[in-house]
Design an enzyme around this catalytic site. Structure first.
Site, PDB file in Angstrom:
ATOM      1  N   TYR A   5      32.958 -22.662  -0.320  1.00 23.38           N
ATOM      2  CA  TYR A   5      31.766 -21.863  -0.258  1.00 23.38           C
ATOM      3  C   TYR A   5      31.692 -21.364  -1.502  1.00 23.38           C
ATOM      4  CZ  TYR A   5      26.411 -23.030   0.178  1.00 23.38           C
ATOM      5  OH  TYR A   5      25.702 -22.962  -0.579  1.00 23.38           O
ATOM      6  N   SER A  41      23.118 -19.926  -5.038  1.00 22.71           N
ATOM      7  CA  SER A  41      22.792 -19.440  -3.509  1.00 22.71           C
ATOM      8  C   SER A  41      23.190 -18.040  -4.156  1.00 22.71           C
ATOM      9  CB  SER A  41      23.781 -20.417  -2.705  1.00 22.71           C
ATOM     10  OG  SER A  41      24.302 -19.085  -1.521  1.00 22.71           O
TER      11      SER A  41
END
Ligand SMILES: NC(=O)c1ccc[n+]([C@@H]2O[C@H](COP(=O)([O-])OP(=O)(O)OC[C@H]3O[C@@H](n4cnc5c(N)ncnc54)[C@H](O)[C@@H]3O)[C@@H](O)[C@H]2O)c1
Length: 270
Positions: free
Chosen positions: A156, A143
Protein backbone atom coordinates in the site's frame (compact mmCIF):
# COMPACT_ATOMS: atom_id res chain seq x y z
CA UNK A 1 -23.29 30.33 -5.69
CA UNK A 2 -21.01 27.28 -5.35
CA UNK A 3 -17.36 27.03 -6.32
CA UNK A 4 -18.10 24.44 -9.03
CA UNK A 5 -21.01 25.92 -11.00
CA UNK A 6 -20.68 24.70 -14.63
CA UNK A 7 -18.10 22.07 -13.61
CA UNK A 8 -18.61 18.50 -14.75
CA UNK A 9 -16.61 16.00 -12.71
CA UNK A 10 -15.94 12.26 -12.66
CA UNK A 11 -15.23 10.55 -9.34
CA UNK A 12 -13.98 6.95 -9.21
CA UNK A 13 -15.02 4.88 -6.22
CA UNK A 14 -17.86 7.33 -5.60
CA UNK A 15 -20.04 4.70 -3.95
CA UNK A 16 -18.83 5.00 -0.36
CA UNK A 17 -16.49 6.72 2.05
CA UNK A 18 -14.51 9.63 0.67
CA UNK A 19 -15.77 9.15 -2.91
CA UNK A 20 -19.41 9.32 -1.83
CA UNK A 21 -18.67 12.42 0.28
CA UNK A 22 -17.03 13.97 -2.80
CA UNK A 23 -20.11 13.25 -4.92
CA UNK A 24 -22.30 15.03 -2.35
CA UNK A 25 -19.93 18.00 -1.95
CA UNK A 26 -19.37 18.48 -5.68
CA UNK A 27 -23.14 18.47 -6.26
CA UNK A 28 -23.59 20.98 -3.41
CA UNK A 29 -20.99 23.22 -5.06
CA UNK A 30 -22.98 23.19 -8.31
CA UNK A 31 -21.16 20.46 -10.28
CA UNK A 32 -22.62 17.60 -12.30
CA UNK A 33 -21.00 14.26 -11.53
CA UNK A 34 -20.19 10.95 -13.23
CA UNK A 35 -19.23 7.98 -11.05
CA UNK A 36 -17.23 4.84 -11.90
CA UNK A 37 -17.75 2.27 -9.15
CA UNK A 38 -17.57 -1.52 -8.94
CA UNK A 39 -20.39 -2.01 -6.41
CA UNK A 40 -23.85 -2.25 -8.01
CA UNK A 41 -25.48 -1.83 -4.60
CA UNK A 42 -23.64 1.40 -3.81
CA UNK A 43 -24.47 2.75 -7.27
CA UNK A 44 -28.15 2.01 -6.80
CA UNK A 45 -28.12 4.02 -3.58
CA UNK A 46 -26.43 6.92 -5.38
CA UNK A 47 -29.13 6.86 -8.08
CA UNK A 48 -31.91 6.85 -5.49
CA UNK A 49 -30.33 9.78 -3.66
CA UNK A 50 -29.22 11.96 -6.58
CA UNK A 51 -31.28 10.91 -9.63
CA UNK A 52 -30.38 12.64 -12.85
CA UNK A 53 -27.77 14.91 -11.28
CA UNK A 54 -25.34 12.03 -11.74
CA UNK A 55 -24.23 9.45 -14.31
CA UNK A 56 -23.28 6.05 -12.92
CA UNK A 57 -21.14 3.40 -14.55
CA UNK A 58 -20.72 0.02 -12.91
CA UNK A 59 -17.19 -1.05 -13.68
CA UNK A 60 -13.64 -1.62 -12.61
CA UNK A 61 -10.97 1.09 -12.62
CA UNK A 62 -8.38 -1.51 -13.63
CA UNK A 63 -10.15 -1.89 -17.00
CA UNK A 64 -9.32 0.90 -19.42
CA UNK A 65 -12.59 0.46 -21.30
CA UNK A 66 -14.63 1.09 -18.11
CA UNK A 67 -12.81 4.39 -17.67
CA UNK A 68 -13.57 5.23 -21.30
CA UNK A 69 -17.26 4.42 -20.65
CA UNK A 70 -17.59 6.78 -17.71
CA UNK A 71 -15.92 9.60 -19.66
CA UNK A 72 -18.10 8.95 -22.72
CA UNK A 73 -21.40 8.71 -20.79
CA UNK A 74 -20.63 11.71 -18.59
CA UNK A 75 -19.80 13.89 -21.59
CA UNK A 76 -22.84 12.54 -23.46
CA UNK A 77 -25.15 13.56 -20.63
CA UNK A 78 -23.53 16.78 -19.37
CA UNK A 79 -21.69 18.01 -22.47
CA UNK A 80 -18.16 18.39 -21.13
CA UNK A 81 -15.60 17.24 -18.57
CA UNK A 82 -13.73 19.61 -16.24
CA UNK A 83 -12.41 17.44 -13.41
CA UNK A 84 -11.33 13.82 -13.09
CA UNK A 85 -10.97 12.58 -9.51
CA UNK A 86 -9.09 9.27 -9.24
CA UNK A 87 -10.04 7.92 -5.83
CA UNK A 88 -10.94 4.20 -5.85
CA UNK A 89 -8.35 2.11 -4.02
CA UNK A 90 -7.82 -0.84 -1.72
CA UNK A 91 -5.67 -1.14 1.43
CA UNK A 92 -3.35 -3.97 2.42
CA UNK A 93 -4.34 -3.98 6.09
CA UNK A 94 -0.72 -3.15 6.95
CA UNK A 95 0.37 -6.68 6.06
CA UNK A 96 4.12 -6.79 6.63
CA UNK A 97 6.41 -8.30 3.98
CA UNK A 98 7.45 -11.12 6.31
CA UNK A 99 3.79 -12.04 6.77
CA UNK A 100 2.90 -12.18 3.06
CA UNK A 101 2.99 -15.83 1.98
CA UNK A 102 5.68 -16.13 -0.69
CA UNK A 103 3.25 -17.80 -3.08
CA UNK A 104 0.81 -14.83 -2.78
CA UNK A 105 3.32 -12.03 -3.34
CA UNK A 106 2.88 -11.86 -7.13
CA UNK A 107 -0.89 -11.81 -6.92
CA UNK A 108 -0.93 -9.27 -4.08
CA UNK A 109 1.49 -6.96 -5.87
CA UNK A 110 -0.56 -7.11 -9.04
CA UNK A 111 -3.86 -6.49 -7.26
CA UNK A 112 -2.60 -3.52 -5.21
CA UNK A 113 -0.80 -1.83 -8.08
CA UNK A 114 -3.50 -2.54 -10.64
CA UNK A 115 -6.21 -0.90 -8.54
CA UNK A 116 -4.23 1.86 -6.79
CA UNK A 117 -1.87 2.91 -9.59
CA UNK A 118 -3.04 1.53 -12.95
CA UNK A 119 -6.59 2.58 -12.06
CA UNK A 120 -5.47 6.23 -11.89
CA UNK A 121 -3.38 5.89 -15.07
CA UNK A 122 -6.36 4.44 -16.91
CA UNK A 123 -8.58 7.28 -15.74
CA UNK A 124 -6.09 9.96 -16.72
CA UNK A 125 -5.61 8.42 -20.17
CA UNK A 126 -9.34 8.04 -20.76
CA UNK A 127 -10.06 11.63 -19.67
CA UNK A 128 -7.12 13.55 -21.12
CA UNK A 129 -8.69 14.68 -24.39
CA UNK A 130 -11.91 15.93 -22.82
CA UNK A 131 -9.95 17.70 -20.06
CA UNK A 132 -7.71 19.39 -22.62
CA UNK A 133 -10.82 20.72 -24.39
CA UNK A 134 -12.04 22.49 -21.24
CA UNK A 135 -8.69 23.35 -19.62
CA UNK A 136 -9.67 21.04 -16.80
CA UNK A 137 -7.82 19.22 -14.06
CA UNK A 138 -7.12 15.91 -12.41
CA UNK A 139 -7.11 15.30 -8.66
CA UNK A 140 -5.81 12.01 -7.26
CA UNK A 141 -6.46 10.75 -3.75
CA UNK A 142 -3.10 9.94 -2.16
CA UNK A 143 -2.87 9.13 1.58
CA UNK A 144 -0.56 9.75 4.50
CA UNK A 145 0.99 6.51 3.16
CA UNK A 146 2.18 8.48 0.13
CA UNK A 147 4.61 10.23 2.48
CA UNK A 148 5.21 8.19 5.65
CA UNK A 149 5.79 4.60 6.64
CA UNK A 150 3.43 2.73 8.92
CA UNK A 151 0.09 3.71 7.36
CA UNK A 152 0.01 0.46 5.43
CA UNK A 153 2.24 -2.45 4.58
CA UNK A 154 4.95 -2.18 1.91
CA UNK A 155 2.56 -2.65 -0.99
CA UNK A 156 0.00 0.00 0.00
CA UNK A 157 2.75 2.45 0.98
CA UNK A 158 4.63 1.84 -2.27
CA UNK A 159 1.44 2.18 -4.32
CA UNK A 160 0.62 5.54 -2.72
CA UNK A 161 4.21 6.76 -3.17
CA UNK A 162 3.75 5.78 -6.82
CA UNK A 163 0.66 8.01 -6.95
CA UNK A 164 2.83 10.94 -5.80
CA UNK A 165 5.12 10.19 -8.76
CA UNK A 166 2.17 10.00 -11.13
CA UNK A 167 0.91 13.40 -10.01
CA UNK A 168 4.30 15.00 -10.67
CA UNK A 169 4.86 13.29 -14.00
CA UNK A 170 1.36 13.94 -15.35
CA UNK A 171 1.43 17.56 -14.16
CA UNK A 172 4.61 17.90 -16.22
CA UNK A 173 3.22 16.05 -19.25
CA UNK A 174 -0.28 17.56 -19.31
CA UNK A 175 0.63 21.20 -18.78
CA UNK A 176 -0.17 23.87 -19.68
CA UNK A 177 -3.72 22.81 -20.53
CA UNK A 178 -4.45 20.40 -17.69
CA UNK A 179 -3.51 20.80 -14.02
CA UNK A 180 -2.79 17.63 -12.00
CA UNK A 181 -2.88 17.72 -8.20
CA UNK A 182 -3.40 15.43 -5.22
CA UNK A 183 -5.05 15.32 -1.83
CA UNK A 184 -3.45 13.19 0.89
CA UNK A 185 -6.00 12.48 3.62
CA UNK A 186 -5.41 10.56 6.82
CA UNK A 187 -7.59 7.94 8.45
CA UNK A 188 -11.36 7.66 8.04
CA UNK A 189 -13.83 4.99 9.10
CA UNK A 190 -14.93 3.98 5.60
CA UNK A 191 -15.61 0.76 3.74
CA UNK A 192 -11.98 0.65 2.48
CA UNK A 193 -11.41 -3.02 1.64
CA UNK A 194 -8.46 -5.35 1.64
CA UNK A 195 -7.01 -7.40 -1.22
CA UNK A 196 -8.86 -10.50 -2.41
CA UNK A 197 -5.47 -12.10 -3.15
CA UNK A 198 -4.72 -12.53 0.57
CA UNK A 199 -8.30 -13.26 1.60
CA UNK A 200 -9.13 -9.73 2.84
CA UNK A 201 -11.57 -8.67 0.12
CA UNK A 202 -14.46 -8.76 2.59
CA UNK A 203 -12.66 -6.87 5.37
CA UNK A 204 -13.18 -3.15 5.86
CA UNK A 205 -10.91 -0.62 7.61
CA UNK A 206 -13.83 0.56 9.73
CA UNK A 207 -13.50 -2.58 11.88
CA UNK A 208 -10.27 -1.11 13.36
CA UNK A 209 -10.25 1.20 16.42
CA UNK A 210 -9.40 4.19 14.23
CA UNK A 211 -10.41 6.90 16.69
CA UNK A 212 -7.87 5.59 19.23
CA UNK A 213 -5.18 5.13 16.59
CA UNK A 214 -5.62 8.63 15.14
CA UNK A 215 -5.55 10.20 18.58
CA UNK A 216 -2.06 8.77 19.01
CA UNK A 217 -0.85 9.48 15.48
CA UNK A 218 -1.96 13.01 14.71
CA UNK A 219 -1.43 16.47 16.10
CA UNK A 220 -5.13 17.24 15.70
CA UNK A 221 -5.87 14.04 17.68
CA UNK A 222 -9.16 13.15 16.09
CA UNK A 223 -10.70 10.87 13.51
CA UNK A 224 -11.95 12.94 10.57
CA UNK A 225 -15.12 12.25 8.60
CA UNK A 226 -14.79 11.76 4.83
CA UNK A 227 -16.64 15.07 4.33
CA UNK A 228 -13.87 16.88 6.22
CA UNK A 229 -11.49 16.25 3.31
CA UNK A 230 -13.73 17.31 0.46
CA UNK A 231 -12.94 21.04 0.54
CA UNK A 232 -9.39 20.36 -0.64
CA UNK A 233 -10.72 18.69 -3.80
CA UNK A 234 -13.15 21.54 -4.43
CA UNK A 235 -10.25 23.99 -4.20
CA UNK A 236 -8.18 22.10 -6.79
CA UNK A 237 -11.19 21.56 -9.07
CA UNK A 238 -12.06 25.25 -9.03
CA UNK A 239 -10.35 27.00 -11.93
CA UNK A 240 -10.94 30.37 -10.37
CA UNK A 241 -9.41 29.45 -7.02
CA UNK A 242 -6.40 27.32 -7.96
CA UNK A 243 -5.27 28.49 -11.37
CA UNK A 244 -1.58 28.30 -10.42
CA UNK A 245 -1.58 24.90 -8.68
CA UNK A 246 -0.24 21.90 -10.55
CA UNK A 247 1.89 19.05 -9.26
CA UNK A 248 0.74 20.09 -5.78
CA UNK A 249 -0.45 17.82 -3.00
CA UNK A 250 -2.36 18.92 0.09
CA UNK A 251 -1.38 16.92 3.17
CA UNK A 252 -4.53 17.05 5.26
CA UNK A 253 -3.88 14.09 7.55
CA UNK A 254 -4.26 15.89 10.87
CA UNK A 255 -0.59 16.82 11.05
CA UNK A 256 1.25 13.50 10.82
CA UNK A 257 4.18 15.29 9.19
CA UNK A 258 4.74 17.55 12.20
CA UNK A 259 3.99 15.10 14.98
CA UNK A 260 7.60 15.19 16.11
CA UNK A 261 9.61 12.63 17.98
CA UNK A 262 7.61 12.60 21.21
CA UNK A 263 4.23 11.19 22.16
CA UNK A 264 1.48 13.45 20.86
CA UNK A 265 -1.48 12.29 22.91
CA UNK A 266 -1.61 14.01 26.29
CA UNK A 267 1.67 15.78 25.59
CA UNK A 268 0.50 19.35 26.21
CA UNK A 269 -1.89 21.43 28.28
CA UNK A 270 -3.89 23.08 25.49
N1 LIG B 1 -10.04 5.17 4.88
C1 LIG B 1 -8.85 5.62 5.18
O1 LIG B 1 -8.41 5.54 6.36
C2 LIG B 1 -7.98 6.28 4.13
C3 LIG B 1 -6.85 6.99 4.54
C4 LIG B 1 -6.06 7.62 3.59
C5 LIG B 1 -6.41 7.54 2.24
N2 LIG B 1 -7.50 6.83 1.87
C6 LIG B 1 -7.82 6.76 0.44
O2 LIG B 1 -9.11 7.27 0.21
C7 LIG B 1 -9.62 6.75 -1.02
C8 LIG B 1 -11.06 6.31 -0.86
O3 LIG B 1 -11.11 5.23 0.03
P1 LIG B 1 -12.22 5.11 1.18
O4 LIG B 1 -11.50 5.07 2.46
O5 LIG B 1 -13.30 6.11 0.96
O6 LIG B 1 -12.73 3.60 0.91
P2 LIG B 1 -14.13 3.03 0.36
O7 LIG B 1 -13.89 1.59 0.13
O8 LIG B 1 -15.26 3.42 1.25
O9 LIG B 1 -14.29 3.75 -1.04
C9 LIG B 1 -13.64 3.26 -2.19
C10 LIG B 1 -14.67 2.94 -3.24
O10 LIG B 1 -13.97 2.47 -4.38
C11 LIG B 1 -14.65 1.32 -4.90
N3 LIG B 1 -13.67 0.49 -5.60
C12 LIG B 1 -12.66 -0.24 -5.05
N4 LIG B 1 -11.98 -0.89 -6.00
C13 LIG B 1 -12.54 -0.55 -7.18
C14 LIG B 1 -12.28 -0.91 -8.52
N5 LIG B 1 -11.29 -1.76 -8.84
N6 LIG B 1 -13.05 -0.37 -9.50
C15 LIG B 1 -14.08 0.47 -9.19
N7 LIG B 1 -14.38 0.84 -7.92
C16 LIG B 1 -13.62 0.33 -6.93
C17 LIG B 1 -15.25 0.64 -3.69
O11 LIG B 1 -16.35 -0.18 -4.03
C18 LIG B 1 -15.64 1.83 -2.81
O12 LIG B 1 -16.96 2.26 -3.05
C19 LIG B 1 -8.63 5.64 -1.43
O13 LIG B 1 -7.77 6.15 -2.43
C20 LIG B 1 -7.86 5.37 -0.16
O14 LIG B 1 -6.56 4.87 -0.40
C21 LIG B 1 -8.30 6.22 2.78
Amino acid sequence: MGWLEDNVAIITGGGSGLGRALVERFLDEGAKVGVLERSAEKLEKLRVDFGDQIVTIEGDVTKFEDNVSVVRETVRKFGRLDTFVGNAAIWDFSTKLVDIPADRLDALFDEMFHVNVKGYLNGAKAAVEELARTGGSIVFTVSNAGFYAGGGGPLYTASKHAVVGLIKELAFEFGPKIRVNGVAPGGMATDLRGPVSIGLGGSSVSTLPLAEILKEWTVLQELAEPADYTGHYVLFASKKNSRTATGAIINCDGGMGVRGLVEVAGGNDL
